[in-house]
Write an enzyme that holds these catalytic residues in place. Structure first.
Site, PDB file in Angstrom:
ATOM      1  N   GLU A   1      -3.987   4.590  -8.744  1.00  0.00           N
ATOM      2  CA  GLU A   1      -5.046   5.467  -8.081  1.00  0.00           C
ATOM      3  C   GLU A   1      -4.946   6.952  -8.850  1.00  0.00           C
ATOM      4  O   GLU A   1      -3.998   7.565  -8.583  1.00  0.00           O
ATOM      5  CB  GLU A   1      -4.852   5.620  -6.575  1.00  0.00           C
ATOM      6  CG  GLU A   1      -5.907   6.469  -5.977  1.00  0.00           C
ATOM      7  CD  GLU A   1      -5.533   6.492  -4.402  1.00  0.00           C
ATOM      8  OE1 GLU A   1      -5.374   7.639  -3.993  1.00  0.00           O
ATOM      9  OE2 GLU A   1      -5.608   5.490  -3.467  1.00  0.00           O
TER      10      GLU A   1
ATOM     11  N   HIS B   1       0.953  -1.256   0.162  1.00  0.00           N
ATOM     12  CA  HIS B   1      -0.052   0.041  -0.096  1.00  0.00           C
ATOM     13  C   HIS B   1       0.994   1.183   0.109  1.00  0.00           C
ATOM     14  O   HIS B   1       1.944   1.151   0.763  1.00  0.00           O
ATOM     15  CB  HIS B   1      -0.786   0.020   1.434  1.00  0.00           C
ATOM     16  CG  HIS B   1      -1.635   1.286   1.324  1.00  0.00           C
ATOM     17  ND1 HIS B   1      -1.290   2.164   2.378  1.00  0.00           N
ATOM     18  CD2 HIS B   1      -2.804   1.719   0.756  1.00  0.00           C
ATOM     19  CE1 HIS B   1      -2.151   3.153   2.413  1.00  0.00           C
ATOM     20  NE2 HIS B   1      -3.037   2.832   1.518  1.00  0.00           N
ATOM     21  N   ASN B   2       0.573   2.324  -0.785  1.00  0.00           N
ATOM     22  CA  ASN B   2       1.438   3.608  -0.864  1.00  0.00           C
ATOM     23  C   ASN B   2       2.797   3.127  -0.960  1.00  0.00           C
ATOM     24  O   ASN B   2       3.579   3.704  -0.159  1.00  0.00           O
ATOM     25  CB  ASN B   2       0.745   4.310   0.322  1.00  0.00           C
ATOM     26  CG  ASN B   2      -0.481   5.028   0.234  1.00  0.00           C
ATOM     27  OD1 ASN B   2      -1.220   4.852  -0.633  1.00  0.00           O
ATOM     28  ND2 ASN B   2      -0.799   5.820   1.304  1.00  0.00           N
TER      29      ASN B   2
ATOM     30  N   HIS C   1       1.179  11.380  -1.854  1.00  0.00           N
ATOM     31  CA  HIS C   1      -0.155  11.075  -1.046  1.00  0.00           C
ATOM     32  C   HIS C   1      -0.923  12.349  -1.222  1.00  0.00           C
ATOM     33  O   HIS C   1      -0.467  13.234  -0.358  1.00  0.00           O
ATOM     34  CB  HIS C   1       0.157  10.474   0.383  1.00  0.00           C
ATOM     35  CG  HIS C   1      -0.878   9.791   0.850  1.00  0.00           C
ATOM     36  ND1 HIS C   1      -1.802   9.165   0.222  1.00  0.00           N
ATOM     37  CD2 HIS C   1      -1.301   9.796   2.482  1.00  0.00           C
ATOM     38  CE1 HIS C   1      -2.751   8.416   1.171  1.00  0.00           C
ATOM     39  NE2 HIS C   1      -2.349   9.050   2.398  1.00  0.00           N
TER      40      HIS C   1
ATOM     41  N   ASP D   1       0.065   6.407  -6.644  1.00  0.00           N
ATOM     42  CA  ASP D   1      -1.014   7.513  -6.762  1.00  0.00           C
ATOM     43  C   ASP D   1      -0.608   8.451  -7.366  1.00  0.00           C
ATOM     44  O   ASP D   1       0.395   9.272  -7.454  1.00  0.00           O
ATOM     45  CB  ASP D   1      -0.922   7.924  -5.152  1.00  0.00           C
ATOM     46  CG  ASP D   1      -1.869   7.186  -4.138  1.00  0.00           C
ATOM     47  OD1 ASP D   1      -2.241   6.064  -4.863  1.00  0.00           O
ATOM     48  OD2 ASP D   1      -1.997   7.818  -3.122  1.00  0.00           O
TER      49      ASP D   1
ATOM     50  N   GLU E   1       1.364   0.224  -5.598  1.00  0.00           N
ATOM     51  CA  GLU E   1       0.335   1.269  -5.506  1.00  0.00           C
ATOM     52  C   GLU E   1       1.097   2.492  -6.146  1.00  0.00           C
ATOM     53  O   GLU E   1       2.129   2.908  -5.604  1.00  0.00           O
ATOM     54  CB  GLU E   1      -0.489   1.479  -4.360  1.00  0.00           C
ATOM     55  CG  GLU E   1      -1.468   2.357  -4.447  1.00  0.00           C
ATOM     56  CD  GLU E   1      -2.219   2.719  -3.367  1.00  0.00           C
ATOM     57  OE1 GLU E   1      -3.218   3.465  -3.239  1.00  0.00           O
ATOM     58  OE2 GLU E   1      -1.718   2.393  -2.085  1.00  0.00           O
TER      59      GLU E   1
END
Length: 779
Positions: free
Chosen positions: A383, A304-305, A349, A336, A334
């Site tokens: 994302e 994640h992230n 983020h 973003d 991931e």
């Protein structure tokens, strides 16, 4: 002690490293400071100090270095590429979560000396046998204790050494061992005498007891004795005679014993300390599972992230996050994506003060490191918050940088009826994200209007709002009250504003170019299991926050398992985990969720479980789910599992016998560990359990327990076993010493060593536990 030193003779690079070199240590564009580096005589330790800082210096072990990168191969060195040519630059990459060390030498020749020298030392270490490693540990202790550097040790130095080694031995006994080892009667111990002292100190009474139980004459194990031990204790049944001969050949140091097909106590201890004598079944280390099942039938190691190295609010974003995760076997990372300056998308983020990195650099890093550890497919979980213009740039980078590695269409160009397997997708990178229409329309040549597709359904916006309502942190939609965290306030305010705006006007559109990069992992909003059963396509994937997943599990556990037998599901941490903490992944695996995304940068029990589950099957990042989770009609419910008719409960009996050379956790002078061992079972709710041994006072060197712990395992296929050593403290929380986690299905029975890992998941030799394990069926 001379085995390692021989390697420097005739090697100009190592000689020059021992003399030492002044190099620039680089932390950023503005932080560049000169340091004096040299290799110590043991060829195992790098020593360095500032030119100004008096006597203050630092050291690190060559064993801590995982790799040496040449040239501008880190973000820091790339940022100063105009100042220093690549042939003078190199990067040391450390094991675990420790940051890189970026260095610039004064000349290309000096840089090469260090690059080649370090690579040779790392290779030597990796090729060292067990006995050489033992010699090295003894050598290390000797150096630490020989305070006046005269190559010999007096009794005072030996006493100090015992404290360093976590041994609380009374002076009389220590003096007796010292005098027995001092053959020359000089009042000091030299090389061979110290080796003798160390061997007496580390004599394993626990192993000797087992050895003598099977030895006919108490001196050796005959071939028959060893076969009896392997059959009765290690529960081996096939090819036992040949295996016994192989073990003698491999681990027996005495040529005479080998000639008589016998094994001495030294050979027996070497075998028990080897990978074959470890708790982890060597047959499960390499790929042994069927890799031809659909993707949704596997647990997939997921991050994640991935770009964050620290917390979710102010932490540094770095491509190193991707490199570290991929090197740990992670198969789903991931990204973003947000609009950046100069029409270059950035990764960070959103709505926080985390730093930004270029999307292009992330794709380059993934392309370079995707298949170094595992050849099975990578999933890039996008994302997407970018405008259509910058989405086109994203698609361009993906195509140009990844080339044929990027999966752009179904494998055979036809409309498939199910997900392909990891085997089918070897060497491929898959994009997970929004898609215009479905596979069928694309392959039939029907195009849909991109105006109809919203970009992001999983930017954690609605989920943060939902989590906050659930936690009563929100009193209304327009006012956020979070004490002491202005930056969290702005993050929540930003995402919630966006969430409310999204209800009023359409989200950004999706570019056809980016949509075309999505094949088997189309992100869709989840409505209900009934809706999915009727309408969902096999290539659609939904993402859930941890709290939503838990709710579904409690209310409709069997349906969740059934859903995950047909299609992929991704679970990610709550938006409230701004410290990058993790949820327990076991709960999600119990429901058959495949992509359970964790913050890889945060050490702790959750990452231990992830590392434990994926330590099997060649560490390839894919683990086949149990058969009762792969068929939609099996009706398995993780919340009510023992009633499932297909499972035979097992009894697990663990005798914790002893510990060896546990690391010191408290650096206070004279402080010695009071160790206890806790065994934890992680699995379905009915199997969750933990038991502890008593603690042993003041002995981290060779504590002995002989404590027996018993567990009942209802669903063995989903159980993980975690061994934790802690330093007992009656007034405060116990300190962590080491741990080891493995799948229950990978346990070898009998007398076994457990080689402990640090909080970071790196090995800490020679620290281990010695245990005896029995698994029986419950009648």
């Amino acid at each position: 002690f001379h085995s390692v030193l021989e390697s420097i003779q005739g090697d100009d690079n190592l000689q020059s490293m021992i003399v030492g070199t002044v190099m620039r240590k680089i932390k950023s564009r503005t932080w560049k400071k000169q340091r004096y580096f040299r290799l110590q005589e043991d060829c195992m330790t790098i020593w360095y100090k500032s030119k100004k800082a008096g006597n203050a210096h630092s050291t690190f072990s060559v064993g801590d270095v995982e790799a040496v990168r040449e040239g501008h191969q880190s973000e820091v060195l790339m940022s100063i590429a105009d100042d220093f040519p690549p042939d003078r630059c190199f990067t040391l990459v450390f094991r675990g979560r420790r940051g890189n060390l970026d260095l610039v030498a004064d000349s290309a020749e000096e840089a090469q000396a260090w690059i080649k020298g370090l690579r040779k030392l790392i290779e030597n270490l990796e090729n060292m046998g067990q006995s050489e490693k033992l010699d090295q540990w003894i050598c290390d202790w000797f150096k630490k204790a020989d305070k006046n550097k005269d190559g010999r040790m007096n009794f005072k130095e030996v006493q100090d050494l015992l404290k360093m080694m976590n041994v609380d031995m009374n002076e009389h006994h220590a003096l007796r061992l010292f005098m027995m080892a001092d053959n020359s009667q000089s009042g000091t111990l030299e090389d061979d005498e110290f080796v003798h002292f160390y061997k007496m100190l580390t004599q394993r009474e626990d192993v000797l007891r087992v050895f003598q139980e099977y030895s006919g004459d108490g001196q050796k194990l005959s071939l028959q004795d060893l076969e009896d031990f392997l059959r009765e204790q290690q529960l081996e049944c096939e090819g036992v005679e040949q295996h016994a001969l192989d073990l003698i050949e491999r681990y027996e140091p005495s040529e005479t014993a080998k000639m008589f097909h016998a094994m001495s106590i030294d050979g027996f201890l070497m075998y028990l300390s080897s990978p074959e004598g470890s708790i982890f079944n060597p047959n499960k280390r390499n790929i042994f599972q069927d890799m031809n099942q659909p993707l949704c039938h596997y647990f997939i190691s997921s991050s994640h992230n991935t770009y964050l190295l620290e917390d979710q609010l102010r932490g540094q974003s770095s491509v190193e996050g991707y490199i570290q995760a991929l090197k740990r076997g992670c198969r789903c990372v991931e990204v973003d994506c947000w609009d950046g300056p100069n029409c270059e998308p950035v990764v960070y983020h959103g709505h926080t003060f985390t730093s930004k990195i270029l999307f292009k650099d992330v794709v380059i890093a993934v392309g370079n490191y995707a298949f170094k550890v595992s050849e099975y497919p990578i999933i890039l979980s996008i994302e997407n918050h970018c405008s259509v213009e910058q989405q086109k740039v994203m698609a361009q980078h993906l195509n140009q940088i990844l080339g044929d590695k990027l999966l752009k269409t179904t494998l055979d160009g036809k409309i498939p009826i199910g997900l392909p397997s990891p085997e089918d997708l070897k060497g491929k990178i898959l994009l997970k994200g929004k898609k215009i229409g479905g596979l069928e329309e694309r392959l039939n040549g029907v195009e849909q209007d991109s105006l109809t597709v919203e970009v992001s359904d999983e930017d954690e916006v609605a989920d943060i709002e939902e989590d906050n309502h659930r936690n009563d942190s929100f009193r209304c939609r327009t006012k956020v009250i979070v004490s002491g965290a202005h930056v969290l306030n702005s993050r929540l305010h930003g995402v919630l504003s966006e969430s409310r705006l999204c209800r009023c006007k359409s989200k950004p559109r999706l570019s056809k170019e980016l949509s075309d990069c999505v094949v088997y992992c189309k992100s869709v909003h989840f409505c209900s299991f009934k809706h999915s059963r009727i309408h969902s396509k096999f290539y659609e994937i939904s993402s859930f926050t941890e709290s939503k997943a838990r709710k579904l599990m409690r209310e409709t556990g069997a349906e969740f398992v059934c859903h995950n037998a047909r299609q992929l599901t991704r679970i990610y941490p709550s938006g409230l985990r701004t410290d990058s903490s993790n949820f327990n992944p076991q709960d999600m695996w119990n429901a058959g969720c495949q992509i359970v995304a964790l913050n890889f940068q945060t050490a702790g029990v959750e990452m231990d479980l992830n590392d434990g589950l994926f330590s099997q099957n060649g560490r390839c990042g894919y683990v086949l789910k149990p058969d009762f989770m792969r068929s939609p009609d099996k009706g398995f419910d993780p919340e009510n599992s023992p009633n499932h008719e297909t499972h035979q409960p097992l009894s697990l009996c663990i005798q914790v016998i002893s510990g060896q050379q546990l690391p010191k956790v408290n650096i206070k002078e004279g402080s010695i560990v009071d160790p206890l061992v806790r065994v934890e079972i992680h699995g379905v709710p009915q199997d969750q359990a933990r038991q502890e041994t008593r603690y042993i006072e003041n002995n981290g060197f060779n504590p002995v327990w002989y404590d027996t712990l018993n567990f009942t395992i209802h669903i063995p296929d989903l159980a993980l076993v975690r061994f934790v050593v802690e330093d007992y403290d009656k007034t405060s929380k116990n300190d962590f010493v080491g741990q080891y986690t493995l799948p229950f299905s990978c346990i070898q029975q009998g007398y076994r060593h457990i080689h402990l890992l640090s909080k970071d998941g790196t090995s800490i030799p020679p620290s281990s536990l010695f245990v005896h394990i029995r698994v029986t069926e419950l009648t």
